[in-house]
Design an enzyme around this catalytic site. Structure first.
Site, PDB file in Angstrom:
ATOM      1  N   GLU A 112      -3.605  -0.866   7.468  1.00  0.00           N
ATOM      2  CA  GLU A 112      -3.072  -2.347   7.497  1.00  0.00           C
ATOM      3  C   GLU A 112      -3.250  -2.788   6.045  1.00  0.00           C
ATOM      4  O   GLU A 112      -3.399  -2.944   5.190  1.00  0.00           O
ATOM      5  CB  GLU A 112      -4.456  -2.602   7.654  1.00  0.00           C
ATOM      6  N   ASP A 114      -3.082  -7.156   4.781  1.00  0.00           N
ATOM      7  CA  ASP A 114      -3.607  -7.997   4.974  1.00  0.00           C
ATOM      8  C   ASP A 114      -3.091  -9.197   4.408  1.00  0.00           C
ATOM      9  O   ASP A 114      -4.120  -9.550   3.817  1.00  0.00           O
ATOM     10  CB  ASP A 114      -5.350  -9.094   5.832  1.00  0.00           C
ATOM     11  N   GLU A 116      -4.482 -12.967   5.752  1.00  0.00           N
ATOM     12  CA  GLU A 116      -5.625 -13.992   6.640  1.00  0.00           C
ATOM     13  C   GLU A 116      -5.552 -15.349   5.575  1.00  0.00           C
ATOM     14  O   GLU A 116      -6.445 -14.969   4.657  1.00  0.00           O
ATOM     15  CB  GLU A 116      -7.047 -12.840   7.122  1.00  0.00           C
TER      16      GLU A 116
END
Length: 286
Positions: A112, A114, A116
């Protein structure tokens, strides 16, 4: 904006001009993508709205019943993803808006990458949270504030992923570079699994704003985040294959990390009291 040290005013002025030019270019360089062709809703039903000419605009909404999200129909291994986003305005405390890559999480060993964006109370800055997972392991967080209000206008958020590095960028300004150090015997790097592009808007008021101290004000719902003008480049001759820092982008990276970084896992002695992750001894040379 933090003031430059004495003797560096001219250099900082040049840097600011370059950043402004990059911002202008970022707002016009992308936009060939059609959301309906490339993406599909993952949750939220009617809270995912595609609109505009060629369905090149998409909005996500969050209310007290549900958030919303979408993902790419295809999986990718390496490439560059650009997405223009305008985050939830006003009191966005408790909300999290995302743009990330992920392989199949049901395996328990997923990869993953990310982006955010943690909302805050009105007048306080968003926190940009970045993280990298490799084969189910994460804990590689860096966090930043931005030098602008990301809820007022669209800005371009980019992830470059190639066999050598992962680069997080905002309007062409690099926030973070996570390198593959396998030539130093370090195996932590997402390189084996294909990943989809995901985006979402959801409630995380148990942790997102000031460690969960500030809760979501549902009287302000629905909360809305907007996406548009995405670009996905996985072409064999794409510039993403050799993308790296040049002298100018290295200066911009250092400027961001000096003035706007608020957390770096490689400096968290309390969290890693026994030993830092092995790449930390190399990452300072980015």
């Amino acid at each position: 904006m933090a003031l430059p040290p004495n003797g560096h005013h001219a250099k900082m002025l040049v840097l600011q001009i370059v950043m402004i030019v990059a911002l202008v270019l970022s707002s016009t360089a992308y936009g060939a993508g059609n959301f309906r062709d490339e993406f599909e809703p993952t949750f939220g039903d009617h809270r995912v709205q595609m609109s505009g000419p060629g369905t090149r605009d998409l909005s996500l909404s969050l209310d007290k019943f549900s958030g919303s999200g979408f993902r790419s129909k295809k999986e990718y291994k390496y490439g560059r993803i650009d997405m223009q986003m305008k985050l939830v305005p006003g009191n966005a405390a408790g909300t999290v808006t995302t743009l990330y890559l992920s392989s199949d999480q049901s395996t328990g060993v997923h990869d993953e990458i990310d982006f955010e964006f943690l909302g805050n109370v009105s007048g306080q800055p968003y926190t940009v949270h970045t993280n990298v997972f490799s084969e189910g392991q994460g804990n590689r967080e860096q966090q930043f504030h931005l030098w602008f209000d990301p809820s007022l206008n669209f800005h371009t958020y980019s992830i470059v992923w190639n066999p050598r590095l992962i680069m997080f960028m905002v309007d062409e300004t690099p926030l973070r570079v996570f390198r593959n150090y396998e030539n130093h015997g370090i195996t932590f790097f997402p390189k084996k699994q294909y990943q989809r592009i995901y985006a979402s808007l959801w409630n995380a008021d148990d942790w997102a704003t000031q460690g969960g101290l500030v809760k979501t004000d549902w009287s302000k719902a629905p909360f809305v985040a907007n996406y548009r003008n995405f670009n996905i480049d996985t072409s064999a001759n794409g510039s993403w294959k050799n993308h790296d820092l040049d002298a100018n982008s290295r200066r911009r990276l250092r400027w961001v990390q000096k003035n706007y970084m608020i957390y770096n896992y490689c400096s968290d002695w309390k969290r890693f009291s026994q030993a830092f992750p092995p790449e930390c001894k190399h990452s300072k040379f980015n």
